[in-house]
Design an enzyme around this catalytic site. Structure first.
Site, mmCIF file in Angstrom:
data_model
loop_
_atom_site.group_PDB
_atom_site.id
_atom_site.type_symbol
_atom_site.label_atom_id
_atom_site.label_comp_id
_atom_site.label_asym_id
_atom_site.label_seq_id
_atom_site.Cartn_x
_atom_site.Cartn_y
_atom_site.Cartn_z
ATOM 1 N N ASP A 108 0.822 -1.213 0.000
ATOM 2 C CA ASP A 108 0.000 0.000 0.000
ATOM 3 C C ASP A 108 0.858 1.266 0.000
ATOM 4 O O ASP A 108 2.032 1.248 0.390
ATOM 5 C CB ASP A 108 -0.899 0.043 1.243
ATOM 6 C CG ASP A 108 -2.077 -0.913 1.141
ATOM 7 O OD1 ASP A 108 -2.146 -1.670 0.157
ATOM 8 O OD2 ASP A 108 -2.912 -0.906 2.062
ATOM 9 N N HIS A 261 3.847 -2.370 3.065
ATOM 10 C CA HIS A 261 3.866 -0.999 2.541
ATOM 11 C C HIS A 261 5.163 -0.739 1.784
ATOM 12 O O HIS A 261 6.240 -1.160 2.223
ATOM 13 C CB HIS A 261 3.728 0.022 3.671
ATOM 14 C CG HIS A 261 2.418 -0.068 4.403
ATOM 15 N ND1 HIS A 261 2.182 -0.990 5.408
ATOM 16 C CD2 HIS A 261 1.278 0.649 4.262
ATOM 17 C CE1 HIS A 261 0.952 -0.838 5.866
ATOM 18 N NE2 HIS A 261 0.377 0.149 5.195
#
Length: 724
Positions: A108, A261
């Site tokens: 993400d 991430h």
């Protein structure tokens, strides 16, 4: 640039508009330059709004941060207890999850220019594909990384445009976030994606009613929402071992969606953990891949339509342009502020030095008589007060009133007064320069004072005005013009401008020996110097500026005598002020262009060119032209940056102006009371003045002819009893 020859005549018939059938005057269409200015300001404002929205409304909290919980009674059981892939397009949600023994690896918040390439390198080394849920603004900043993700076989999903919490924003903004993120991907890669991961989402059982509304809206828009089953918590940077443990499935019974991430801070631990995690998963028999690969669903990527691709390209260009505009305007704002502060300091220092120098006097007293020339066109309302104030001088004068074809009986009124020492010359309407030249031909004195017909003199003004001629190098002297009708906001603003702007500038110009203008309201000249120049030229609408610059180029000193005070009428309406300042500004541009060769000349002419003309160019042309952009950026700062800091800067600059104004008022012996209007002057009056500059510059560039526009007289010309 070529300036047309200006018509010198005043008071010609106004152009009449055409009438319609019912006698209604049709308004002319807006002029091209105003349409262009409006378009530029609106475009700049739109770019800044987009930039402010994307850069300063960005959700910065990490995805896994603790959120306030809410009710979840409206979340269907199928969604709350189903798989992490949710299709909410129909009345009943459908869910799915990766196949047993598989791990859908997801990242993400990217793409990030530092960490995304490192993660891609690790994935390439391990022969693994993943799904990257990208933020639209990040894609706009790094479109090449989005293209690399697809080129290396990975999958893209969207993570909204600004990392907004979809459950906490209005439906219209949800649509905007999804649409703009999709366009960013389409513009960067030429593809679209049907995968969505809402920021701040986690597992199915954490869905609230607000979250579900967002998922439902996204489903109706064609998106497949992808939640998670395992959170590596790498956003906390807990250490490589804990990240690996958090991303490792508890067993092969069920497929997993792992959250990691590739942006949002230092992701060095994520990179290191990924290099350990992937070999361990392979040894444990897990198959790692994208969401589509592990869940056996159709590829979510599709070629973007031509419209989507070009709209996306336009969006990327707008974001890039907005970033550049903000950077440029930020530098411009700081530069303008620094220049403004430097100017204020220089003007105050120059004023102090000017005051000390002038205490020593000019030399032997000048007692020779003076000819005062008053050009008059329809000045009946104030001519008597002007002439009587001149005759009340404590210095010997002769007064010549040159009636320039007046139609209101100005000449008859002056003759009827029967005042000794006053002559009236009549001529057909030919303009102010012609009237001045006519008066010069009939003057009997070497020293002449040129006075507008809307001006009254203090009794000692003429005497003080001619004292600098004791210095044989002085060819002209500027007096101190003050506003007599200073009631109301407009009058106070002009009073402040005369005292602070004009007079502080004149003190500086005097010290720098580059005086560009002796005002038509109160100025003295050597008649022989004017005659050697050929008199007053008619090429410009600012004949006083043109004449002063010509004297400087001829080698004469032009000085300022602040004690020689005259009172003049200022415009009492915005329309009248506009006409006056438009003429002044346009005429000044004409004079600057006419005398531009002074920039390369030596001696006194070079001082005018390299000091006076450059000063006028910077502070009376360039900065006013840039003022609209600066004002738009200031509003941008109040909306999207730190409003307290922006307001503090504005108040600080206003305080500096107030201090300068107080000092200027003290030098001129004025009461400080009118300065309460100074803050309002910055909001209204300043904008009007820079619009005047824009109008004047456009008129000059377009080569249009500007006619003389006479100011309306109000009959307020009476020598004031005090200076309050």
């Amino acid at each position: 640039m070529t300036f047309p020859r200006t018509s010198p005549r005043r008071g010609g018939p106004a152009r009449r508009g055409r009438r319609g059938r019912r006698g209604v005057v049709h308004q002319p269409a807006p002029r091209t330059h105003w349409l262009l200015l409006t378009a530029l300001v609106v475009t700049l404002a739109a770019a800044l709004l987009l930039q402010g929205y994307t850069r300063h409304l960005y959700g910065t909290a990490p995805d896994g941060a603790v959120r306030a919980t809410g009710p979840a009674g409206a979340v269907p059981p199928e969604a709350a207890r189903g798989g992490p892939l949710i299709d909410a397009s129909g009345p009943t949600p459908r869910t799915a999850r990766p196949a047993p023994g598989t791990v859908a690896l997801t990242f993400d918040d990217g793409p990030d220019p530092v960490w995304t390439p490192k993660i891609l390198d690790v994935l390439k080394q391990q022969g693994v594909h993943a799904t990257f849920f990208v933020v639209g603004t990040q894609v706009a900043d790094h479109p090449e990384l989005a293209r690399r993700i697809l080129a290396e076989g990975h999958q893209l999903g969207i993570h909204t445009f600004t990392h907004a919490d979809l459950g906490r924003i209005a439906p219209w903004r949800r649509s905007l976030e999804l649409r703009e993120a999709q366009l960013a991907v389409a513009g960067a890669t030429g593809t679209t994606t049907a995968l969505l991961r809402p920021p701040y989402s986690s597992t199915n059982d954490a869905l609230t009613d607000a979250d579900w509304q967002a998922v439902r809206q996204a489903g109706r828009a064609g998106y497949l929402t992808v939640l998670t089953t395992l959170d590596s918590e790498d956003w906390q940077r807990p250490g490589v071992a804990r990240i690996v443990a958090g991303a490792t499935p508890p067993g092969p019974a069920a497929g997993q969606v792992v959250l990691m991430h590739d942006a949002g801070g230092d992701r060095s631990q994520t990179v290191a953990a990924l290099a350990e995690l992937l070999p361990e998963l392979k040894r444990a028999g897990y198959r790692v891949g994208t969401v589509s690969e592990t869940a056996s669903i159709a590829d979510a990527a599709h070629p973007a339509s031509g419209a989507e691709h070009w709209q996306g390209r336009a969006l990327l260009l707008a974001l890039t342009g907005g970033d550049r505009a903000v950077a440029a305007l930020g530098r411009l704002l700081w530069a303008a502020g620094a220049i403004g502060v430097l100017r204020a300091v220089v003007l105050v220092v120059a004023a102090r030095r000017h005051r000390r120098l002038r205490r020593g006097g000019w030399g032997p007293p000048v007692t020779e008589p003076v000819t005062v020339i008053v050009p008059a066109y329809n000045e009946r309302a104030g001519i008597e007060a002007a002439v009587r104030s001149l005759l009340a001088s404590d210095h010997p004068v002769e007064v010549i009133v040159v009636d320039d074809g007046s139609t209101d009986g100005t000449a008859d009124l002056v003759e009827s007064l029967g005042l000794p020492g006053v002559r009236v010359l009549r001529q057909a309407n030919a303009g102010k320069p012609a009237a001045l030249n006519n008066g010069l031909r009939h003057a009997s004195c070497e020293l002449v004072v040129l006075v507008d017909g809307d001006t009254v003199f203090e009794p000692d003004a003429v005497r003080l005005l001619v004292q600098p001629f004791a210095d044989r190098r002085v060819g002209a002297v500027s007096g101190n013009a003050k506003v007599i009708n200073r009631g109301g906001l407009l009058g106070r603003w002009q009073h402040i401008e005369y005292v602070v702007g004009f007079n502080l500038d004149r003190r500086f110009f005097d010290l720098a020996q580059c005086m560009p203008t002796v005002p038509g309201a109160v100025g003295a000249f050597r008649r022989s110097a004017l005659l050697r120049l050929g008199g007053v030229a008619e090429e410009t609408l600012a004949e006083d500026t043109d004449l002063t610059m010509a004297l400087c180029r001829a080698g004469w000193r032009v000085v300022y005598e602040e004690r020689a005070i005259a009172w003049t009428e200022a415009p009492a309406s915005l329309a009248a002020l506009w006409r006056q300042r438009h003429r002044w500004c346009y005429g000044t541009l004409q004079a600057m262009w006419k005398h531009r060769r002074a920039l390369t000349q030596p001696g006194q002419a070079g001082k005018l060119g390299r000091r006076g003309l450059l000063y006028l160019l910077v502070f009376q042309v360039l900065l006013p032209l840039l003022a609209p952009a600066v004002d738009v950026f200031a509003l941008y700062g109040l909306l999207f940056l730190d409003p307290v800091r922006i307001a503090a800067l504005w108040l600080g600059f206003l305080a500096l102006q107030a201090l300068s104004a107080c000092y200027a008022f003290r030098l001129d012996g004025e009461r400080l009371g009118p300065l309460w209007a100074l803050p309002f002057q910055q909001v209204v009056y300043r904008q009007l003045m820079y619009l005047v500059v824009i109008q004047s510059v456009w008129t000059a560039l377009a080569g249009n002819r500007l006619r003389w526009q006479r100011m309306q007289r109000y009959g307020s010309l009476q020598a004031p009893a005090n200076r309050s």
